[in-house]
Design an enzyme around this catalytic site. Structure first.
Site, PDB file in Angstrom:
ATOM      1  CG  ASP A  49      25.222  15.221 -12.873  1.00  0.00           C
ATOM      2  OD1 ASP A  49      24.246  14.551 -12.465  1.00  0.00           O
ATOM      3  OD2 ASP A  49      26.408  14.908 -12.622  1.00  0.00           O
ATOM      4  CG  ASP A  89      30.901  20.954  -7.172  1.00  0.00           C
ATOM      5  OD1 ASP A  89      29.938  20.789  -6.393  1.00  0.00           O
ATOM      6  OD2 ASP A  89      32.067  20.664  -6.878  1.00  0.00           O
ATOM      7  CE1 TYR A 107      22.767   9.764   1.197  1.00  0.00           C
ATOM      8  CE2 TYR A 107      21.348   8.477   2.643  1.00  0.00           C
ATOM      9  CZ  TYR A 107      21.587   9.062   1.410  1.00  0.00           C
ATOM     10  OH  TYR A 107      20.639   8.961   0.404  1.00  0.00           O
ATOM     11  CE  LYS A 118      20.184  12.312   0.986  1.00  0.00           C
ATOM     12  NZ  LYS A 118      19.842  13.148  -0.177  1.00  0.00           N
TER      13      LYS A 118
HETATM   14  N1  LIG Z   1      19.554   5.274  -4.858  1.00  0.00           N
HETATM   15  C1  LIG Z   1      18.991   5.151  -3.673  1.00  0.00           C
HETATM   16  O1  LIG Z   1      18.776   4.028  -3.195  1.00  0.00           O
HETATM   17  C2  LIG Z   1      18.574   6.384  -2.891  1.00  0.00           C
HETATM   18  C3  LIG Z   1      17.797   6.187  -1.748  1.00  0.00           C
HETATM   19  C4  LIG Z   1      17.396   7.290  -1.011  1.00  0.00           C
HETATM   20  C5  LIG Z   1      17.778   8.566  -1.406  1.00  0.00           C
HETATM   21  N2  LIG Z   1      18.544   8.718  -2.513  1.00  0.00           N
HETATM   22  C6  LIG Z   1      18.926  10.100  -2.864  1.00  0.00           C
HETATM   23  O2  LIG Z   1      18.499  10.365  -4.182  1.00  0.00           O
HETATM   24  C7  LIG Z   1      19.359  11.352  -4.748  1.00  0.00           C
HETATM   25  C8  LIG Z   1      19.826  10.895  -6.114  1.00  0.00           C
HETATM   26  O3  LIG Z   1      20.552   9.705  -5.954  1.00  0.00           O
HETATM   27  P1  LIG Z   1      20.717   8.608  -7.090  1.00  0.00           P
HETATM   28  O4  LIG Z   1      20.535   7.311  -6.410  1.00  0.00           O
HETATM   29  O5  LIG Z   1      19.921   8.952  -8.268  1.00  0.00           O
HETATM   30  O6  LIG Z   1      22.284   8.774  -7.346  1.00  0.00           O
HETATM   31  P2  LIG Z   1      23.180   8.793  -8.665  1.00  0.00           P
HETATM   32  O7  LIG Z   1      24.578   8.668  -8.175  1.00  0.00           O
HETATM   33  O8  LIG Z   1      22.676   7.814  -9.657  1.00  0.00           O
HETATM   34  O9  LIG Z   1      22.944  10.269  -9.226  1.00  0.00           O
HETATM   35  C9  LIG Z   1      23.389  11.414  -8.525  1.00  0.00           C
HETATM   36  C10 LIG Z   1      23.894  12.440  -9.506  1.00  0.00           C
HETATM   37  O10 LIG Z   1      24.306  13.604  -8.762  1.00  0.00           O
HETATM   38  C11 LIG Z   1      25.488  14.104  -9.349  1.00  0.00           C
HETATM   39  N3  LIG Z   1      26.257  14.867  -8.371  1.00  0.00           N
HETATM   40  C12 LIG Z   1      26.953  14.412  -7.311  1.00  0.00           C
HETATM   41  N4  LIG Z   1      27.560  15.407  -6.679  1.00  0.00           N
HETATM   42  C13 LIG Z   1      27.217  16.550  -7.332  1.00  0.00           C
HETATM   43  C14 LIG Z   1      27.562  17.911  -7.154  1.00  0.00           C
HETATM   44  N5  LIG Z   1      28.367  18.306  -6.173  1.00  0.00           N
HETATM   45  N6  LIG Z   1      27.044  18.830  -8.009  1.00  0.00           N
HETATM   46  C15 LIG Z   1      26.234  18.436  -9.036  1.00  0.00           C
HETATM   47  N7  LIG Z   1      25.898  17.148  -9.250  1.00  0.00           N
HETATM   48  C16 LIG Z   1      26.404  16.223  -8.411  1.00  0.00           C
HETATM   49  C17 LIG Z   1      26.242  12.875  -9.806  1.00  0.00           C
HETATM   50  O11 LIG Z   1      27.202  13.180 -10.828  1.00  0.00           O
HETATM   51  C18 LIG Z   1      25.112  11.969 -10.305  1.00  0.00           C
HETATM   52  O12 LIG Z   1      24.892  12.108 -11.691  1.00  0.00           O
HETATM   53  C19 LIG Z   1      20.488  11.578  -3.746  1.00  0.00           C
HETATM   54  O13 LIG Z   1      20.219  12.752  -3.003  1.00  0.00           O
HETATM   55  C20 LIG Z   1      20.413  10.360  -2.857  1.00  0.00           C
HETATM   56  O14 LIG Z   1      20.891  10.620  -1.561  1.00  0.00           O
HETATM   57  C21 LIG Z   1      18.952   7.664  -3.274  1.00  0.00           C
END
Ligand SMILES: NC(=O)c1ccc[n+]([C@@H]2O[C@H](COP(=O)([O-])OP(=O)(O)OC[C@H]3O[C@@H](n4cnc5c(N)ncnc54)[C@H](O)[C@@H]3O)[C@@H](O)[C@H]2O)c1
Length: 339
Positions: A130, A154, A244, A248
């Site tokens: 992360d 990153d 986005y 996706k």
């Molecule tokens: N939450 C939702 O409703 C939802 C719905 C559909 C898809 N998603 C997808 O699920 C995945 C996870 O999302 P989430 O909701 O758990 O989000 P979140 O923000 O809770 O967690 C995402 C994590 O990714 C880390 N991150 C961001 N950029 C980064 C980088 N460049 N390098 C390394 N780490 C990085 C962040 O620090 C964070 O800890 C994402 O791909 C998101 O698009 C989420």
């Protein structure tokens, strides 16, 4: 006589309460929000809503509304409450990932964190990547006693990818590409180059670069499972902004191409498309046009999932339990995609 309302009552219990329902709907309407927004969170307790709101919903205010509703209904707050309805429970498959190294990005929060936790508790060695060190520290703390290698990295940078590979130490049985960011629901003509680049860099190019680096390990071992997190935004154009949604959709293309190319090498590549999930992800809508177009659709969401619900789908695809599945796009969205 209705049961007393508390912070541990569900949204459904509040809405169905003769005094609590009108009070809750009134508060939403006073704030210009539609009570329909609560449909997807009917199963959450009020205290979970407080936690999810990040300070926007106050526990004190809800305590006050509960007292008002209980008084209006003539119910003592100490009256017995019905036993809570049985809820889904995560069931650990002991040793499912024993002997495996599983790389998970975005492991500091939400879906990535829940997946890292599940894999570690099922016996895997988790390389937890992360960008946020404090989140990794919290994860390592929570999973003390399990095999977790936190890596601050990153995924959009080559040094980040290199750090993850170094932590994997020559072994990658599975990879979950979870890290991702949203785009504030901005429609195409309002997207500036910076937003476009940032969203594509994290959601697509970072995933591509890390996967490119991990594949040779899997090819040498002639086995591996890769799970890419896409989104409901890969299934329709009406959940997010253009950047986005495009990123996706592209994840689905990357998944299918890799599944086809590497299937004969014993490597399976699948994608999970979550619907709404209660995580820390930025959910704001900065564009008026984006908000006006998207909000009516978002009100049709059947349910908001917990991160552990999605982790269950991801862990299945990462594990050998999905032995015959390659190139699949699995909606994990409570059925939203069939509406
Ligand atoms: N939450 C939702 O409703 C939802 C719905 C559909 C898809 N998603 C997808 O699920 C995945 C996870 O999302 P989430 O909701 O758990 O989000 P979140 O923000 O809770 O967690 C995402 C994590 O990714 C880390 N991150 C961001 N950029 C980064 C980088 N460049 N390098 C390394 N780490 C990085 C962040 O620090 C964070 O800890 C994402 O791909 C998101 O698009 C989420």
């Amino acid at each position: 006589m209705p049961a007393p309302l508390t912070l541990e009552s569900t949204v459904a219990e509040w809405l169905d309460h003769p005094a609590g329902g009108p009070i809750l709907r009134g508060v939403l309407e006073d704030n210009g929000q539609s009570p329909a927004l609560l449909t997807a969170v009917r199963h959450f307790t009020m205290s979970r809503l407080v936690e999810m709101s990040g300070g926007r919903i106050g526990a004190d205010e809800l305590e006050r509304l509960a007292a008002e509703a209980n008084a209006a209904a003539g119910v003592s707050p100490d009256a017995p409450r019905p036993a809570p309805a049985p809820r889904w429970q995560e069931r650990i498959t002991q040793g499912r990932f024993a002997g495996s190294t599983v790389i998970i990005t975005g492991a500091g929060s939400g879906i990535g964190r829940a997946t890292a936790s599940r894999v570690a508790r099922e016996g895997g060695r988790v390389v937890a990547a992360d960008i946020a060190q404090d989140r990794l520290d919290a994860l390592a703390n929570e999973l003390d006693g399990h095999e977790v290698v936190p890596v601050r990295a990153d995924i959009t940078r080559e040094d980040g990818v290199a750090a993850i590979l170094a932590a994997a130490d020559g072994r990658a049985d599975a990879l979950a590409n979870v890290a991702g960011i949203t785009d504030s629901a901005v429609p195409l003509h309002e997207v500036d180059d910076e937003l476009w680049q940032r969203v594509l860099d994290v959601n697509l190019t970072g995933m591509f670069r890390l996967t490119r680096a991990v594949l040779p390990l899997m090819m040498a071992a002639e086995r591996g499972s890769i799970v890419n997190i896409t989104s409901e935004a890969a299934l329709r154009g009406s959940t997010s902004g253009t950047a986005y949604t495009a990123s996706k959709h592209a994840v689905v293309g990357l998944t299918r191409s890799a599944a086809f190319m590497y299937g004969p090498s014993g490597i399976r590549v699948n994608a999970v498309a979550p619907g709404g999930v209660a995580t820390g992800i930025e959910g704001g809508m900065s564009s008026t046009m984006g908000r006006e177009r998207l909000e009516p659709l978002l009100a049709t969401l059947p349910t908001i999932a917990e991160p552990e619900h999605i982790a269950a789908s991801v862990a299945f695809l990462l594990s050998d339990d999905s032995v015959n599945i390659n190139g699949a796009l699995l909606p994990s969205d409570g059925g939203w995609s069939v509406q």
